[in-house]
Design a protein around this motif. Sequence first.
Motif, PDB file in Angstrom:
ATOM      1  N   MET A 252       0.820  -1.199   0.000  1.00 20.65           N
ATOM      2  CA  MET A 252       0.000   0.000   0.000  1.00 20.65           C
ATOM      3  C   MET A 252       0.864   1.263   0.000  1.00 20.65           C
ATOM      4  SD  MET A 252      -3.207  -0.384  -0.252  1.00 20.65           S
ATOM      5  CE  MET A 252      -4.494  -1.611  -0.139  1.00 20.65           C
ATOM      6  N   GLY A 253       1.960   1.195   0.753  1.00 19.19           N
ATOM      7  CA  GLY A 253       2.839   2.357   0.810  1.00 19.19           C
ATOM      8  C   GLY A 253       3.436   2.683  -0.543  1.00 19.19           C
ATOM      9  N   SER A 254       3.838   1.625  -1.300  1.00 15.64           N
ATOM     10  CA  SER A 254       4.404   1.870  -2.623  1.00 15.64           C
ATOM     11  C   SER A 254       3.354   2.442  -3.567  1.00 15.64           C
ATOM     12  CB  SER A 254       4.977   0.567  -3.188  1.00 15.64           C
ATOM     13  OG  SER A 254       3.968  -0.430  -3.272  1.00 15.64           O
ATOM     14  N   VAL A 255       2.085   1.993  -3.426  1.00 14.21           N
ATOM     15  CA  VAL A 255       1.014   2.534  -4.259  1.00 14.21           C
ATOM     16  C   VAL A 255       0.799   4.005  -3.939  1.00 14.21           C
ATOM     17  CG1 VAL A 255      -1.432   2.357  -4.845  1.00 14.21           C
ATOM     18  CG2 VAL A 255      -0.082   0.280  -4.503  1.00 14.21           C
ATOM     19  N   CYS A 256       0.846   4.337  -2.648  1.00 14.93           N
ATOM     20  CA  CYS A 256       0.702   5.745  -2.251  1.00 14.93           C
ATOM     21  C   CYS A 256       1.823   6.596  -2.843  1.00 14.93           C
ATOM     22  CB  CYS A 256       0.690   5.866  -0.730  1.00 14.93           C
ATOM     23  SG  CYS A 256      -0.798   5.202   0.049  1.00 14.93           S
ATOM     24  N   LEU A 257       3.072   6.068  -2.799  1.00 13.71           N
ATOM     25  CA  LEU A 257       4.189   6.801  -3.385  1.00 13.71           C
ATOM     26  C   LEU A 257       3.984   6.992  -4.884  1.00 13.71           C
ATOM     27  CD1 LEU A 257       7.238   5.192  -1.552  1.00 13.71           C
ATOM     28  CD2 LEU A 257       6.408   7.541  -1.334  1.00 13.71           C
ATOM     29  N   LEU A 258       3.442   5.956  -5.553  1.00 16.79           N
ATOM     30  CA  LEU A 258       3.209   6.057  -6.979  1.00 16.79           C
ATOM     31  C   LEU A 258       2.131   7.094  -7.283  1.00 16.79           C
ATOM     32  CD1 LEU A 258       3.782   4.968  -9.817  1.00 16.79           C
ATOM     33  CD2 LEU A 258       2.027   3.223  -9.414  1.00 16.79           C
ATOM     34  N   LEU A 259       1.025   7.062  -6.514  1.00 18.46           N
ATOM     35  CA  LEU A 259      -0.047   8.029  -6.747  1.00 18.46           C
ATOM     36  C   LEU A 259       0.388   9.447  -6.422  1.00 18.46           C
ATOM     37  CD1 LEU A 259      -3.201   6.144  -5.380  1.00 18.46           C
ATOM     38  CD2 LEU A 259      -2.471   6.439  -7.753  1.00 18.46           C
ATOM     39  N   GLN A 260       1.356   9.576  -5.541  1.00 16.78           N
ATOM     40  CA  GLN A 260       1.837  10.919  -5.204  1.00 16.78           C
ATOM     41  C   GLN A 260       2.495  11.590  -6.406  1.00 16.78           C
ATOM     42  OE1 GLN A 260       4.854  11.039  -2.163  1.00 16.78           O
ATOM     43  NE2 GLN A 260       4.104  12.987  -1.335  1.00 16.78           N
ATOM     44  N   GLN A 261       2.956  10.769  -7.342  1.00 13.72           N
ATOM     45  CA  GLN A 261       3.621  11.334  -8.509  1.00 13.72           C
ATOM     46  C   GLN A 261       2.630  11.722  -9.616  1.00 13.72           C
ATOM     47  OE1 GLN A 261       6.769  11.834  -7.827  1.00 13.72           O
ATOM     48  NE2 GLN A 261       6.346  10.691  -5.925  1.00 13.72           N
ATOM     49  N   VAL A 262       1.358  11.269  -9.489  1.00 15.06           N
ATOM     50  CA  VAL A 262       0.347  11.613 -10.489  1.00 15.06           C
ATOM     51  C   VAL A 262      -0.147  13.023 -10.204  1.00 15.06           C
ATOM     52  CG1 VAL A 262      -1.894  11.010 -11.474  1.00 15.06           C
ATOM     53  CG2 VAL A 262      -0.315   9.197 -10.744  1.00 15.06           C
ATOM     54  N   ALA A 263      -0.035  13.901 -11.177  1.00 12.64           N
ATOM     55  CA  ALA A 263      -0.406  15.305 -10.956  1.00 12.64           C
ATOM     56  C   ALA A 263      -1.260  15.807 -12.101  1.00 12.64           C
ATOM     57  CB  ALA A 263       0.837  16.174 -10.815  1.00 12.64           C
ATOM     58  N   VAL A 264      -2.102  16.776 -11.803  1.00 14.99           N
ATOM     59  CA  VAL A 264      -2.890  17.505 -12.802  1.00 14.99           C
ATOM     60  C   VAL A 264      -2.446  18.965 -12.711  1.00 14.99           C
ATOM     61  CG1 VAL A 264      -5.182  18.219 -13.536  1.00 14.99           C
ATOM     62  CG2 VAL A 264      -4.826  15.905 -12.635  1.00 14.99           C
ATOM     63  N   PRO A 265      -1.474  19.382 -13.502  1.00 13.47           N
ATOM     64  CA  PRO A 265      -0.912  20.736 -13.358  1.00 13.47           C
ATOM     65  C   PRO A 265      -1.888  21.818 -13.815  1.00 13.47           C
ATOM     66  CG  PRO A 265       0.032  19.614 -15.247  1.00 13.47           C
ATOM     67  CD  PRO A 265      -0.812  18.597 -14.549  1.00 13.47           C
TER      68      PRO A 265
ATOM     69  N   ARG B  71      -2.557  26.507 -13.184  1.00 19.70           N
ATOM     70  CA  ARG B  71      -2.165  27.748 -12.534  1.00 19.70           C
ATOM     71  C   ARG B  71      -3.449  28.481 -12.130  1.00 19.70           C
ATOM     72  NH1 ARG B  71       2.954  29.805 -13.373  1.00 19.70           N
ATOM     73  NH2 ARG B  71       2.117  31.931 -13.276  1.00 19.70           N
ATOM     74  N   LEU B  72      -3.564  28.710 -10.854  1.00 21.99           N
ATOM     75  CA  LEU B  72      -4.718  29.434 -10.330  1.00 21.99           C
ATOM     76  C   LEU B  72      -4.266  30.835  -9.934  1.00 21.99           C
ATOM     77  CD1 LEU B  72      -7.703  29.317  -9.479  1.00 21.99           C
ATOM     78  CD2 LEU B  72      -6.923  28.613  -7.213  1.00 21.99           C
ATOM     79  N   GLU B  73      -4.844  31.881 -10.577  1.00 26.81           N
ATOM     80  CA  GLU B  73      -4.435  33.255 -10.328  1.00 26.81           C
ATOM     81  C   GLU B  73      -5.459  33.944  -9.439  1.00 26.81           C
ATOM     82  OE1 GLU B  73      -3.480  35.432 -13.773  1.00 26.81           O
ATOM     83  OE2 GLU B  73      -2.219  33.862 -14.660  1.00 26.81           O
ATOM     84  N   LEU B  74      -5.017  34.333  -8.241  1.00 29.78           N
ATOM     85  CA  LEU B  74      -5.839  35.087  -7.295  1.00 29.78           C
ATOM     86  C   LEU B  74      -4.996  36.201  -6.690  1.00 29.78           C
ATOM     87  CD1 LEU B  74      -7.706  32.194  -5.448  1.00 29.78           C
ATOM     88  CD2 LEU B  74      -8.689  33.823  -7.060  1.00 29.78           C
ATOM     89  N   TRP B  75      -5.610  37.402  -6.596  1.00 30.66           N
ATOM     90  CA  TRP B  75      -4.933  38.542  -5.990  1.00 30.66           C
ATOM     91  C   TRP B  75      -3.547  38.763  -6.628  1.00 30.66           C
ATOM     92  CZ3 TRP B  75      -7.380  34.868  -2.823  1.00 30.66           C
ATOM     93  CH2 TRP B  75      -8.596  35.308  -2.281  1.00 30.66           C
ATOM     94  N   SER B  76      -3.540  38.664  -7.968  1.00 34.05           N
ATOM     95  CA  SER B  76      -2.309  38.904  -8.747  1.00 34.05           C
ATOM     96  C   SER B  76      -1.199  37.943  -8.372  1.00 34.05           C
ATOM     97  CB  SER B  76      -1.817  40.361  -8.550  1.00 34.05           C
ATOM     98  OG  SER B  76      -2.832  41.272  -8.949  1.00 34.05           O
ATOM     99  N   HIS B  77      -1.597  36.799  -7.796  1.00 33.70           N
ATOM    100  CA  HIS B  77      -0.584  35.800  -7.436  1.00 33.70           C
ATOM    101  C   HIS B  77      -0.896  34.519  -8.194  1.00 33.70           C
ATOM    102  CE1 HIS B  77       2.334  33.617  -4.979  1.00 33.70           C
ATOM    103  NE2 HIS B  77       1.442  32.619  -4.964  1.00 33.70           N
ATOM    104  N   ALA B  78       0.070  34.015  -8.910  1.00 37.77           N
ATOM    105  CA  ALA B  78      -0.095  32.781  -9.673  1.00 37.77           C
ATOM    106  C   ALA B  78       1.077  31.871  -9.375  1.00 37.77           C
ATOM    107  CB  ALA B  78      -0.182  33.074 -11.160  1.00 37.77           C
ATOM    108  N   ALA B  79       0.757  30.588  -9.218  1.00 39.74           N
ATOM    109  CA  ALA B  79       1.809  29.613  -8.939  1.00 39.74           C
ATOM    110  C   ALA B  79       1.366  28.273  -9.508  1.00 39.74           C
ATOM    111  CB  ALA B  79       2.053  29.492  -7.434  1.00 39.74           C
ATOM    112  N   PRO B  80       2.293  27.535 -10.096  1.00 44.29           N
ATOM    113  CA  PRO B  80       1.923  26.206 -10.613  1.00 44.29           C
ATOM    114  C   PRO B  80       1.604  25.270  -9.439  1.00 44.29           C
ATOM    115  CG  PRO B  80       4.295  26.514 -10.737  1.00 44.29           C
ATOM    116  CD  PRO B  80       3.729  27.835 -10.305  1.00 44.29           C
ATOM    117  N   ALA B  81       0.621  24.392  -9.641  1.00 45.31           N
ATOM    118  CA  ALA B  81       0.217  23.445  -8.606  1.00 45.31           C
ATOM    119  C   ALA B  81      -0.448  22.251  -9.268  1.00 45.31           C
ATOM    120  CB  ALA B  81      -0.741  24.103  -7.610  1.00 45.31           C
ATOM    121  N   SER B  82      -0.719  21.213  -8.462  1.00 48.60           N
ATOM    122  CA  SER B  82      -1.460  20.033  -8.932  1.00 48.60           C
ATOM    123  C   SER B  82      -2.887  20.113  -8.403  1.00 48.60           C
ATOM    124  CB  SER B  82      -0.789  18.744  -8.452  1.00 48.60           C
ATOM    125  OG  SER B  82      -1.575  17.625  -8.803  1.00 48.60           O
TER     126      SER B  82
END
Length: 743
Positions: free
Chosen positions: A1-14, A16-27
């Motif tokens: 289960m731990g290895s599956v969690c580590l694997l899922l941690q690498q799955v990302a949906v990139p 950029r959410l811009e609020l108050w003139s602040h933008a940063a890449p995120a998942s």
Amino acid sequence: MGSVCLLLQQVAVPYRLELWSHAAPASLVHLHVGLLLAIAMLDRDRWVMPGCYALIMLGWLVRALHLGYTPAELGVGSLVSVVGCAWTYWCARVGLKRPAAPGREPLSQGDLLRFALFGLLVFPLGQALLGLLYGLPFGTASQVSGLIETLFAKYFGVLVVTLPAVVAWTERRRPALAGRNGHWGLLFLLVLGGVLSVGLSRVVRIDLSGTPTGGAVLTDYRIAVLAVLTWCMLHMRLVFAMPLLAATLLLMVGNLGGAAMLTRTPVGFLNLVHLALEMGIVLMAMMYYLLASRDREDMARRLDEQARRDSLTGLPNLRALRRQAEQRPEACGLACLLLDQADTLTVGYGLGAQTRVMTEVAARLEAHDVQSCYLGSGQFALLAECGGRIDWGALLRDIEQPGFLVEGQNVRLLPYLGVARFGGDTGLDLDAALMLASSLAFEARASNEVEPLFANAERATLQQAQARLHGASAALAHLRRPDGLVLFFQPVLPLGELRLGGRIVGEVLCRLRDEQGELLRPDRFLPAVEAARRGPELDLAVVAELFAQLRRSPELVAACGRISVNLTGQSLASESFRVRLLELLEQAPLRLSRLCFEITETVAIFTAEQASLLLDELRVRGCRIAIDDFGVGMQSFARLKELPVDIIKIDGSFVRNLTRDPRDYAMVQASVAVARACGAEVVAEYVEDEDTATCLRKLGVHWGQGYLYARPMPLREGLCWTCAQADGAIREDAEPQPQMNLL
């Protein structure tokens, strides 16, 4: 289960959410968080989920050291991970009340409300606040932005993974709800409709804008996609349908990342909130429909199971037998087991005792490779394996011996068995074979046949069974007509030193008059009446009619010495009969000490404890008790002492050939000895010649009944005749009466 969690941690949906003139890449999604919550909801081992968190934190530490994080950042991150583990554990165990108690693992509809509150709101919000703690050094704007980004990521992680994973695991052994041969044509139409919708929308966009558009966005057709997924959840095993649902939700979340960046203004954020809420609502609705369908199927299965069980004993019933018979393509044996006087268990020991005995009977039947079902009233239907050989005789002996222990008493039930076949080339279906076997069982009881009766001429015997059922209805109709019941009387006269002393002694017999005025002998209606379980009605009618005629002849009442009336075994088992009989006795026109009630030997042997209850009450009121047909059961001698008996009537089959068969002579001699030991008088039936009467006198028999003295005659005539003969010698050339069988 731990290895599956580590694997899922690498799955990302990139995104950029811009609020108050602040933008940063995120998942946009943290799938490992949803899996950790699912593990906490499913695993009862409190160390599994912390172990998975430890592996994830170890992976984070490796990356943090590689990126050059400061000791303060490493400390805050480690603290956040520990608190996040505790928060996950608390939400699962306290908020979601998982894992459930053993035997209650599947989700219920009530669990969905807690999941919507704690799984989709409280848990992601807590995780977001922990992310805010981690982002304190980066400024106010970044804190708010990070809080929102983390909230979305945890929310979508739970939405995509947690509920599908929990349902897939808890329902992994369940077959498809709608069956594996589902309506695949409907799925084809749903997919075809979705494809056509995508094509038509592209055409409309091109016509409106004049320029080609990009590829189809999955979220634009989410209703069609979710409809297809709903079909899959109903017609596929959930262990396969839930991963498909999770994968589809992940694709939709991937499209949402693009929707959030359609504009570089807070409008993208509001659109993301709208789509996130919509996905949560749709998921809850789908799960509610799924669980409602599952619960409805479980309820239908439980109701079907209950419908195939006897409500009192819990044993399989006729509905279950039909289900078993449908699976037998070849001709199979079917038997009906009749436990005589089983209903008297209720009278003597209560309903619980009868239930326990029937359950024990079913357990004994299982050892003989037959499928048994309980038909009620001490009757079982037995379905044999096709092609198998069943020793029906051994089955009967196993039921009869060694009896059943009830409240410290050994109670024996006399079993009768009829065997037929159905299916194949027999020409009989299950119902016809069951009626045939039941008829044979009742025939075995009527003839005291201790071996199974087999159907050789199925059609003829089936017609006899149907005629017997019709005969029961006709007999009851005759009984209820004003002049339908006719009482006869046959005198009983002394053989030895006893004298009548002007007293009338004899037995009351009954006939039924049909619509044409013909008198029906007992052998023409009594088996049908007993098969219909209406013996108590007949017995009460006889007693009531006897009392009515005696009231009209008070001069004969004074001359009555002992008047005998027969009781069926069914009457002894009926509580309503007991109450009604005692009410009739309260209004009897003669002293109760002059009444004698006769019961057959079968009742005396196999239901001694139950029969003695009513008989004791009759004895207390002064009535006398006689055992009829004594000697047939072969075990009467050992059981006789258990009954309050005043008179023993030796069965006529032993008396008729008394002077010619040494075995009959020995049986009568033994019966007299037993009666003498019990202090009972002895009556011999079927005394037809003077040689027999003389032999009976020498053996010490007290009374004789038969054609030597008088044939049965109408009640008043018989009473008058006996009264006239009581003071003088019996004339051997008395006027013969119409020959009729005894009751």
